[in-house]
Design a protein around this motif. Structure first.
Motif, PDB file in Angstrom:
ATOM      1  N   ILE A  17      13.542  33.791 104.539  1.00  0.00           N
ATOM      2  CA  ILE A  17      12.788  32.570 104.262  1.00  0.00           C
ATOM      3  C   ILE A  17      11.919  32.286 105.479  1.00  0.00           C
ATOM      4  O   ILE A  17      12.402  32.274 106.611  1.00  0.00           O
ATOM      5  CB  ILE A  17      13.710  31.370 103.982  1.00  0.00           C
ATOM      6  N   ILE A  18      10.648  32.054 105.245  1.00  0.00           N
ATOM      7  CA  ILE A  18       9.724  31.701 106.318  1.00  0.00           C
ATOM      8  C   ILE A  18       9.351  30.236 106.165  1.00  0.00           C
ATOM      9  O   ILE A  18       8.882  29.810 105.103  1.00  0.00           O
ATOM     10  CB  ILE A  18       8.467  32.594 106.265  1.00  0.00           C
ATOM     11  N   ASP A  19       9.612  29.455 107.223  1.00  0.00           N
ATOM     12  CA  ASP A  19       9.376  28.007 107.257  1.00  0.00           C
ATOM     13  C   ASP A  19      10.364  27.262 106.358  1.00  0.00           C
ATOM     14  O   ASP A  19       9.973  26.495 105.466  1.00  0.00           O
ATOM     15  CB  ASP A  19       7.929  27.684 106.866  1.00  0.00           C
ATOM     16  N   PHE A  20      11.641  27.480 106.615  1.00  0.00           N
ATOM     17  CA  PHE A  20      12.676  26.784 105.846  1.00  0.00           C
ATOM     18  C   PHE A  20      12.616  25.278 106.097  1.00  0.00           C
ATOM     19  O   PHE A  20      12.987  24.477 105.230  1.00  0.00           O
ATOM     20  CB  PHE A  20      14.060  27.321 106.199  1.00  0.00           C
ATOM     21  N   GLU A  21      12.138  24.889 107.294  1.00  0.00           N
ATOM     22  CA  GLU A  21      12.041  23.461 107.617  1.00  0.00           C
ATOM     23  C   GLU A  21      11.131  22.749 106.613  1.00  0.00           C
ATOM     24  O   GLU A  21      11.373  21.604 106.255  1.00  0.00           O
ATOM     25  CB  GLU A  21      11.495  23.270 109.035  1.00  0.00           C
ATOM     26  N   ARG A  22      10.086  23.437 106.158  1.00  0.00           N
ATOM     27  CA  ARG A  22       9.179  22.836 105.174  1.00  0.00           C
ATOM     28  C   ARG A  22       9.907  22.626 103.842  1.00  0.00           C
ATOM     29  O   ARG A  22       9.737  21.594 103.189  1.00  0.00           O
ATOM     30  CB  ARG A  22       7.944  23.712 104.986  1.00  0.00           C
ATOM     31  N   ILE A  23      10.704  23.617 103.444  1.00  0.00           N
ATOM     32  CA  ILE A  23      11.458  23.477 102.194  1.00  0.00           C
ATOM     33  C   ILE A  23      12.427  22.305 102.298  1.00  0.00           C
ATOM     34  O   ILE A  23      12.559  21.503 101.357  1.00  0.00           O
ATOM     35  CB  ILE A  23      12.203  24.786 101.884  1.00  0.00           C
ATOM     36  N   GLU A  24      13.095  22.194 103.437  1.00  0.00           N
ATOM     37  CA  GLU A  24      14.020  21.079 103.647  1.00  0.00           C
ATOM     38  C   GLU A  24      13.292  19.746 103.536  1.00  0.00           C
ATOM     39  O   GLU A  24      13.778  18.793 102.898  1.00  0.00           O
ATOM     40  CB  GLU A  24      14.667  21.214 105.025  1.00  0.00           C
ATOM     41  N   SER A  25      12.085  19.677 104.096  1.00  0.00           N
ATOM     42  CA  SER A  25      11.297  18.450 104.030  1.00  0.00           C
ATOM     43  C   SER A  25      10.889  18.127 102.589  1.00  0.00           C
ATOM     44  O   SER A  25      10.930  16.964 102.166  1.00  0.00           O
ATOM     45  CB  SER A  25      10.052  18.601 104.901  1.00  0.00           C
ATOM     46  N   LEU A  26      10.522  19.158 101.817  1.00  0.00           N
ATOM     47  CA  LEU A  26      10.123  18.947 100.422  1.00  0.00           C
ATOM     48  C   LEU A  26      11.288  18.399  99.590  1.00  0.00           C
ATOM     49  O   LEU A  26      11.098  17.490  98.764  1.00  0.00           O
ATOM     50  CB  LEU A  26       9.635  20.269  99.822  1.00  0.00           C
ATOM     51  N   ILE A  27      12.478  18.944  99.815  1.00  0.00           N
ATOM     52  CA  ILE A  27      13.662  18.480  99.072  1.00  0.00           C
ATOM     53  C   ILE A  27      13.971  17.021  99.440  1.00  0.00           C
ATOM     54  O   ILE A  27      14.239  16.176  98.568  1.00  0.00           O
ATOM     55  CB  ILE A  27      14.878  19.386  99.363  1.00  0.00           C
ATOM     56  N   LYS A  28      13.946  16.717 100.717  1.00  0.00           N
ATOM     57  CA  LYS A  28      14.242  15.356 101.165  1.00  0.00           C
ATOM     58  C   LYS A  28      13.223  14.362 100.612  1.00  0.00           C
ATOM     59  O   LYS A  28      13.580  13.262 100.171  1.00  0.00           O
ATOM     60  CB  LYS A  28      14.265  15.300 102.687  1.00  0.00           C
ATOM     61  N   ASN A  29      11.943  14.753 100.631  1.00  0.00           N
ATOM     62  CA  ASN A  29      10.908  13.859 100.105  1.00  0.00           C
ATOM     63  C   ASN A  29      11.088  13.594  98.621  1.00  0.00           C
ATOM     64  O   ASN A  29      10.795  12.494  98.126  1.00  0.00           O
ATOM     65  CB  ASN A  29       9.517  14.445 100.366  1.00  0.00           C
ATOM     66  N   PHE A  30      11.582  14.584  97.886  1.00  0.00           N
ATOM     67  CA  PHE A  30      11.803  14.380  96.455  1.00  0.00           C
ATOM     68  C   PHE A  30      12.896  13.337  96.236  1.00  0.00           C
ATOM     69  O   PHE A  30      12.738  12.422  95.407  1.00  0.00           O
ATOM     70  CB  PHE A  30      12.174  15.694  95.775  1.00  0.00           C
ATOM     71  N   TYR A  31      14.003  13.475  96.959  1.00  0.00           N
ATOM     72  CA  TYR A  31      15.118  12.551  96.732  1.00  0.00           C
ATOM     73  C   TYR A  31      14.890  11.187  97.360  1.00  0.00           C
ATOM     74  O   TYR A  31      15.408  10.182  96.876  1.00  0.00           O
ATOM     75  CB  TYR A  31      16.420  13.179  97.237  1.00  0.00           C
ATOM     76  N   GLU A  32      14.082  11.123  98.431  1.00  0.00           N
ATOM     77  CA  GLU A  32      13.854   9.840  99.088  1.00  0.00           C
ATOM     78  C   GLU A  32      12.614   9.117  98.551  1.00  0.00           C
ATOM     79  O   GLU A  32      12.581   7.885  98.498  1.00  0.00           O
ATOM     80  CB  GLU A  32      13.705  10.061 100.598  1.00  0.00           C
ATOM     81  N   LYS A  33      11.592   9.884  98.147  1.00  0.00           N
ATOM     82  CA  LYS A  33      10.329   9.278  97.733  1.00  0.00           C
ATOM     83  C   LYS A  33       9.899   9.650  96.315  1.00  0.00           C
ATOM     84  O   LYS A  33       8.899   9.139  95.816  1.00  0.00           O
ATOM     85  CB  LYS A  33       9.213   9.696  98.701  1.00  0.00           C
ATOM     86  N   GLY A  34      10.626  10.571  95.681  1.00  0.00           N
ATOM     87  CA  GLY A  34      10.268  10.982  94.325  1.00  0.00           C
ATOM     88  C   GLY A  34       9.072  11.917  94.269  1.00  0.00           C
ATOM     89  O   GLY A  34       8.488  12.115  93.198  1.00  0.00           O
ATOM     90  N   GLU A  35       8.687  12.509  95.418  1.00  0.00           N
ATOM     91  CA  GLU A  35       7.525  13.402  95.463  1.00  0.00           C
ATOM     92  C   GLU A  35       7.902  14.800  94.979  1.00  0.00           C
ATOM     93  O   GLU A  35       8.835  15.405  95.505  1.00  0.00           O
ATOM     94  CB  GLU A  35       6.970  13.484  96.889  1.00  0.00           C
ATOM     95  N   LYS A  36       7.172  15.291  94.008  1.00  0.00           N
ATOM     96  CA  LYS A  36       7.419  16.637  93.516  1.00  0.00           C
ATOM     97  C   LYS A  36       6.589  17.645  94.312  1.00  0.00           C
ATOM     98  O   LYS A  36       5.636  17.273  95.007  1.00  0.00           O
ATOM     99  CB  LYS A  36       7.105  16.724  92.030  1.00  0.00           C
ATOM    100  N   PHE A  37       6.962  18.917  94.216  1.00  0.00           N
ATOM    101  CA  PHE A  37       6.255  19.955  94.957  1.00  0.00           C
ATOM    102  C   PHE A  37       6.074  21.171  94.059  1.00  0.00           C
ATOM    103  O   PHE A  37       6.659  21.253  92.967  1.00  0.00           O
ATOM    104  CB  PHE A  37       7.004  20.326  96.244  1.00  0.00           C
ATOM    105  N   PHE A  38       5.257  22.121  94.515  1.00  0.00           N
ATOM    106  CA  PHE A  38       4.845  23.229  93.658  1.00  0.00           C
ATOM    107  C   PHE A  38       5.293  24.578  94.209  1.00  0.00           C
ATOM    108  O   PHE A  38       5.106  24.878  95.383  1.00  0.00           O
ATOM    109  CB  PHE A  38       3.319  23.217  93.490  1.00  0.00           C
TER     110      PHE A  38
END
Length: 400
Positions: A17-38
């Motif tokens: 996995i390259i840039d796992f920190e970004r994936i972690e941020s995307l997951i957190k944003n979904f559960y905290e802010k409801g933001e979806k990602f692609f």
């Protein structure tokens, strides 16, 4: 929601996995802010059928759909007409547009056995690549040096061997990377053999000022039924997504105990905790490995055929292999007497050729009416016969 457990499941079975920190941020944003990602995953429609090896990536995307992802399932109808050069020792033949369209529809029909259609966007890269035009393609080629392109392992080998490399093949990774620019994806997924192309997406998103650089998730190549080579139709060590329930169940049971755990990791929806409990049970002797393998076979078969068909496949397998019975349904053939057994096996599609039929007989794999035969010069007179090769191949032959 336990973010740590979700991230552990995302990491599960991955090769890199390259840039796992970004994936972690995307997951957190979904559960905290409801933001979806692609999430992007590209499939060139060069073959009409998917096998379980292809589903390793699809399964991971299906998991991410549960945690905020919209899957951008990209059918590379434009790039398929070039052909992905990854791992190839020669220039690939181009596909005609009609074949591409037909294969693309087949893929769409199969992927929704795994992905949630409500959280999936099926896209075709001809939409933006046709619009890119000559000027756009010239600009695209200026972003990457030939020397860098020749660092790619398969290009390097072919260059040193004096084999042909077309300019269009150099374009392929650039066009795949440009897909990520057009789609503005947050994550791209693929096999380990696609690393060069996947990283190209990050590079071009930065160059074209998309405002993000996609994370990359690479999945390993699934070993096939032989437990050695990657699953491949050409090696005949595969289970197709559209195989019958009986074949899917029986083929899964044929894998080794060692390979079973690898398949659990990459194909099962059981959690890591559940899988480790099964491993401990087998190690302690509390659970028989066959029972664990049957559970895996049932899970895989149910995913593609439903629970009733999976249970029926298990009953059919038990009838044939445990009780010594015959399958309820067999293909039926007719030939005129007398029939050479070698020709009969080939005609009934139990052996791929006369030569293979001879090898099957010598290997003591052939039975007639459930009795083994060893005489390859045997001729069948008028009558009805049940021919069998190995444990799974049956046919009825009526000799007139």
């Amino acid at each position: 929601m336990d973010i740590g457990s979700i991230l552990a499941e995302i990491k599960r079975g991955t090769a890199e996995i390259i840039d796992f920190e970004r994936i972690e941020s995307l997951i957190k944003n979904f559960y905290e802010k409801g933001e979806k990602f692609f999430i992007k995953a590209g499939f060139d429609p060069t073959a009409p059928d998917l096998h379980l090896g292809h589903t390793v990536v699809l399964n991971k995307m299906a998991l991410l759909q549960k945690h905020g992802a919209i899957v951008q399932f990209l059918i590379g109808d434009f790039t398929a007409q070039i052909g992905d050069p990854t791992g190839k020792s020669a220039t690939r033949k181009k596909l005609d547009a009609d074949t591409v369209a037909k294969n693309a529809q087949t893929y769409k029909n199969q992927v929704f056995k795994i992905l949630d259609p409500e959280k999936t966007e099926v896209m075709f890269n001809s939409k933006w690549l046709n619009e890119l035009g000559a000027a756009g393609i010239v600009e695209l080629t200026s972003t990457f040096a030939v020397a860098r392109m020749l660092e790619r392992d398969d290009f390097e080998k072919r260059y040193k061997a004096g084999s042909s490399i077309s300019i269009s093949e150099f374009l392929y990774p650039l066009l795949q990377g440009y897909d990520s620019v057009a789609m503005k994806c947050d994550i791209e997924m693929g096999g380990t053999d696609q690393k060069f192309n996947l990283l190209m997406g990050r590079t071009l998103q930065r160059i074209y000022g998309v405002g993000k650089e996609q994370a990359v998730v690479m999945m390993p190549l699934l070993e096939g039924l032989d437990g050695v080579n990657k699953m491949s139709k050409s090696l005949n060590n595969y289970i197709g997504v559209e195989d019958s329930a009986n074949d899917m169940f029986a083929k899964t049971l044929s894998i080794s105990d060692e390979l079973m755990w690898r398949w659990y990791e990459l194909l099962s929806v059981k959690s890591l905790i559940e899988i480790n409990e099964l491993k401990d049970g087998v190690k302690d002797g509390k659970i028989h490995p066959k029972a664990v393998k049957e559970a895996l076979a049932l899970e895989i078969t149910e995913r593609y055929h439903g629970k009733e068909a999976a249970l029926s496949a298990k009953a059919e397998f038990d009838k044939i292999h445990s009780a010594g019975g015959l399958p309820d349904e067999m293909s039926e053939y007719e030939l005129g007497a007398p029939v050479w057994i070698v020709a009969a096996l080939s005609h009934c599609e139990l052996s791929a050729s006369n030569s293979q039929a001879r090898r099957d007989i010598k290997a003591n794999s052939v039975s007639i009416n459930q009795e083994k035969i060893t005489d390859e010069q045997l001729y069948l007179e008028a009558g009805e016969y049940v021919l069998q090769v190995g444990k799974r191949k049956f046919a009825k032959l009526k000799v007139k």
